[in-house]
Design a protein around this motif. Sequence first.
Motif, PDB file in Angstrom:
ATOM      1  N   THR A 118      -4.746  14.565  13.946  1.00  0.00           N
ATOM      2  CA  THR A 118      -3.480  15.256  14.111  1.00  0.00           C
ATOM      3  C   THR A 118      -3.486  16.518  13.268  1.00  0.00           C
ATOM      4  OG1 THR A 118      -1.072  15.087  13.818  1.00  0.00           O
ATOM      5  CG2 THR A 118      -2.434  13.959  12.209  1.00  0.00           C
ATOM      6  N   VAL A 119      -2.641  17.477  13.630  1.00  0.00           N
ATOM      7  CA  VAL A 119      -2.506  18.687  12.826  1.00  0.00           C
ATOM      8  C   VAL A 119      -1.391  18.540  11.799  1.00  0.00           C
ATOM      9  CG1 VAL A 119      -3.410  20.160  14.640  1.00  0.00           C
ATOM     10  CG2 VAL A 119      -0.947  19.763  14.487  1.00  0.00           C
ATOM     11  N   VAL A 120      -0.619  17.459  11.926  1.00  0.00           N
ATOM     12  CA  VAL A 120       0.505  17.235  11.025  1.00  0.00           C
ATOM     13  C   VAL A 120       0.038  16.406   9.833  1.00  0.00           C
ATOM     14  CG1 VAL A 120       2.817  16.280  10.797  1.00  0.00           C
ATOM     15  CG2 VAL A 120       2.096  17.306  12.964  1.00  0.00           C
ATOM     16  N   VAL A 121       0.396  16.835   8.645  1.00  0.00           N
ATOM     17  CA  VAL A 121       0.027  16.087   7.449  1.00  0.00           C
ATOM     18  C   VAL A 121       1.083  15.007   7.224  1.00  0.00           C
ATOM     19  CG1 VAL A 121      -0.476  16.215   4.993  1.00  0.00           C
ATOM     20  CG2 VAL A 121      -1.092  18.122   6.493  1.00  0.00           C
ATOM     21  N   VAL A 122       0.770  13.788   7.607  1.00  0.00           N
ATOM     22  CA  VAL A 122       1.718  12.686   7.532  1.00  0.00           C
ATOM     23  C   VAL A 122       1.435  11.833   6.303  1.00  0.00           C
ATOM     24  CG1 VAL A 122       2.154  12.636   9.996  1.00  0.00           C
ATOM     25  CG2 VAL A 122       0.260  11.307   9.073  1.00  0.00           C
ATOM     26  N   THR A 123       2.481  11.128   5.843  1.00  0.00           N
ATOM     27  CA  THR A 123       2.341  10.340   4.621  1.00  0.00           C
ATOM     28  C   THR A 123       2.553   8.850   4.826  1.00  0.00           C
ATOM     29  OG1 THR A 123       4.669  10.642   4.040  1.00  0.00           O
ATOM     30  CG2 THR A 123       3.119  12.294   3.243  1.00  0.00           C
ATOM     31  N   SER A 124       2.956   8.450   6.017  1.00  0.00           N
ATOM     32  CA  SER A 124       3.167   7.029   6.282  1.00  0.00           C
ATOM     33  C   SER A 124       1.851   6.357   6.646  1.00  0.00           C
ATOM     34  CB  SER A 124       4.153   6.830   7.425  1.00  0.00           C
ATOM     35  OG  SER A 124       4.176   5.476   7.837  1.00  0.00           O
ATOM     36  N   LEU A 125       1.593   5.214   6.049  1.00  0.00           N
ATOM     37  CA  LEU A 125       0.338   4.525   6.332  1.00  0.00           C
ATOM     38  C   LEU A 125       0.273   4.094   7.792  1.00  0.00           C
ATOM     39  CD1 LEU A 125       0.662   1.108   6.431  1.00  0.00           C
ATOM     40  CD2 LEU A 125       1.315   1.531   4.080  1.00  0.00           C
ATOM     41  N   TYR A 126       1.415   3.920   8.426  1.00  0.00           N
ATOM     42  CA  TYR A 126       1.442   3.471   9.815  1.00  0.00           C
ATOM     43  C   TYR A 126       1.003   4.569  10.786  1.00  0.00           C
ATOM     44  CZ  TYR A 126       4.048  -0.260   7.614  1.00  0.00           C
ATOM     45  OH  TYR A 126       4.409  -1.282   6.790  1.00  0.00           O
ATOM     46  N   GLU A 127       0.917   5.791  10.288  1.00  0.00           N
ATOM     47  CA  GLU A 127       0.502   6.915  11.129  1.00  0.00           C
ATOM     48  C   GLU A 127      -1.013   7.058  11.184  1.00  0.00           C
ATOM     49  OE1 GLU A 127       2.477   8.757  12.874  1.00  0.00           O
ATOM     50  OE2 GLU A 127       4.464   8.535  11.985  1.00  0.00           O
TER      51      GLU A 127
ATOM     52  N   ARG B 116       0.850  -1.187   0.000  1.00  0.00           N
ATOM     53  CA  ARG B 116       0.000   0.000   0.000  1.00  0.00           C
ATOM     54  C   ARG B 116       0.894   1.247   0.000  1.00  0.00           C
ATOM     55  NH1 ARG B 116      -5.206  -0.064   3.839  1.00  0.00           N
ATOM     56  NH2 ARG B 116      -5.220  -2.105   2.803  1.00  0.00           N
ATOM     57  N   GLU B 117       0.553   2.207  -0.854  1.00  0.00           N
ATOM     58  CA  GLU B 117       1.392   3.390  -0.978  1.00  0.00           C
ATOM     59  C   GLU B 117       0.587   4.679  -0.828  1.00  0.00           C
ATOM     60  OE1 GLU B 117       3.206   3.553  -4.849  1.00  0.00           O
ATOM     61  OE2 GLU B 117       1.308   3.834  -5.889  1.00  0.00           O
ATOM     62  N   PHE B 118       1.276   5.696  -0.378  1.00  0.00           N
ATOM     63  CA  PHE B 118       0.683   7.014  -0.186  1.00  0.00           C
ATOM     64  C   PHE B 118       0.358   7.652  -1.522  1.00  0.00           C
ATOM     65  CE2 PHE B 118      -0.097  11.084   1.558  1.00  0.00           C
ATOM     66  CZ  PHE B 118       0.573  12.022   0.778  1.00  0.00           C
ATOM     67  N   VAL B 119      -0.796   8.339  -1.572  1.00  0.00           N
ATOM     68  CA  VAL B 119      -1.190   9.065  -2.780  1.00  0.00           C
ATOM     69  C   VAL B 119      -1.275  10.562  -2.489  1.00  0.00           C
ATOM     70  CG1 VAL B 119      -3.009   9.412  -4.492  1.00  0.00           C
ATOM     71  CG2 VAL B 119      -2.451   7.089  -3.702  1.00  0.00           C
ATOM     72  N   ALA B 120      -2.079  10.927  -1.486  1.00  0.00           N
ATOM     73  CA  ALA B 120      -2.288  12.345  -1.187  1.00  0.00           C
ATOM     74  C   ALA B 120      -2.822  12.491   0.229  1.00  0.00           C
ATOM     75  CB  ALA B 120      -3.248  12.974  -2.177  1.00  0.00           C
ATOM     76  N   ALA B 121      -2.579  13.654   0.823  1.00  0.00           N
ATOM     77  CA  ALA B 121      -3.086  13.941   2.163  1.00  0.00           C
ATOM     78  C   ALA B 121      -3.464  15.412   2.260  1.00  0.00           C
ATOM     79  CB  ALA B 121      -2.052  13.586   3.228  1.00  0.00           C
ATOM     80  N   ILE B 122      -4.364  15.707   3.199  1.00  0.00           N
ATOM     81  CA  ILE B 122      -4.838  17.078   3.368  1.00  0.00           C
ATOM     82  C   ILE B 122      -5.024  17.358   4.851  1.00  0.00           C
ATOM     83  CG2 ILE B 122      -7.269  16.397   3.106  1.00  0.00           C
ATOM     84  CD1 ILE B 122      -7.650  19.084   1.561  1.00  0.00           C
ATOM     85  N   SER B 123      -4.638  18.550   5.254  1.00  0.00           N
ATOM     86  CA  SER B 123      -4.754  18.923   6.662  1.00  0.00           C
ATOM     87  C   SER B 123      -6.207  19.108   7.060  1.00  0.00           C
ATOM     88  CB  SER B 123      -3.981  20.213   6.911  1.00  0.00           C
ATOM     89  OG  SER B 123      -4.536  21.280   6.155  1.00  0.00           O
ATOM     90  N   TYR B 124      -6.448  19.202   8.365  1.00  0.00           N
ATOM     91  CA  TYR B 124      -7.808  19.330   8.864  1.00  0.00           C
ATOM     92  C   TYR B 124      -8.499  20.577   8.306  1.00  0.00           C
ATOM     93  CZ  TYR B 124      -5.976  22.917  12.006  1.00  0.00           C
ATOM     94  OH  TYR B 124      -5.392  24.052  12.500  1.00  0.00           O
ATOM     95  N   SER B 125      -7.717  21.634   8.064  1.00  0.00           N
ATOM     96  CA  SER B 125      -8.279  22.885   7.567  1.00  0.00           C
ATOM     97  C   SER B 125      -8.423  22.905   6.053  1.00  0.00           C
ATOM     98  CB  SER B 125      -7.384  24.049   7.982  1.00  0.00           C
ATOM     99  OG  SER B 125      -6.114  23.914   7.355  1.00  0.00           O
TER     100      SER B 125
END
Length: 124
Positions: free
Chosen positions: A101-110, A45-54
């Motif tokens: 979380t407020v941090v935009v993380v890219t690891s699936l383990y997070e 499984r690989e990261f594609v995209a992420a977005i912060s809470y805001s």
Amino acid sequence: QVQLVESGGGMVQAGGSLRLSCAASGRSFSTYTMAWFRQAPGKEREFVAAISYSGITTRYADSVKGRFTISRDNAKNTVYLQMNSLKPEDTAVYYCAARKTVVVVTSLYEYDYWGQGTQVTVSS
């Protein structure tokens, strides 16, 4: 506790577009960082995209930059993935994920919460 349900997958020809949606249940959706991951047959499984809470901060995998756009509507508890210029190598099951979380993380383990996935198939 957050429950995630993806929709919008399907089959499309190379060069086409799809828009994935991920509907979240539970409270405090607007406090979660949201992400999309994908998993092709026989691959991790690989990261594609992420977005912060805001919605202000976004991150993308290099393989999708300029083609995919992640967005969210906190009033609708929904995150989207607009996929344009699709390629056969984009074929995979796409998963929505959430982490408080407020941090935009890219690891699936997070990521703590996952949807069941939606299949995207791109034919050449």
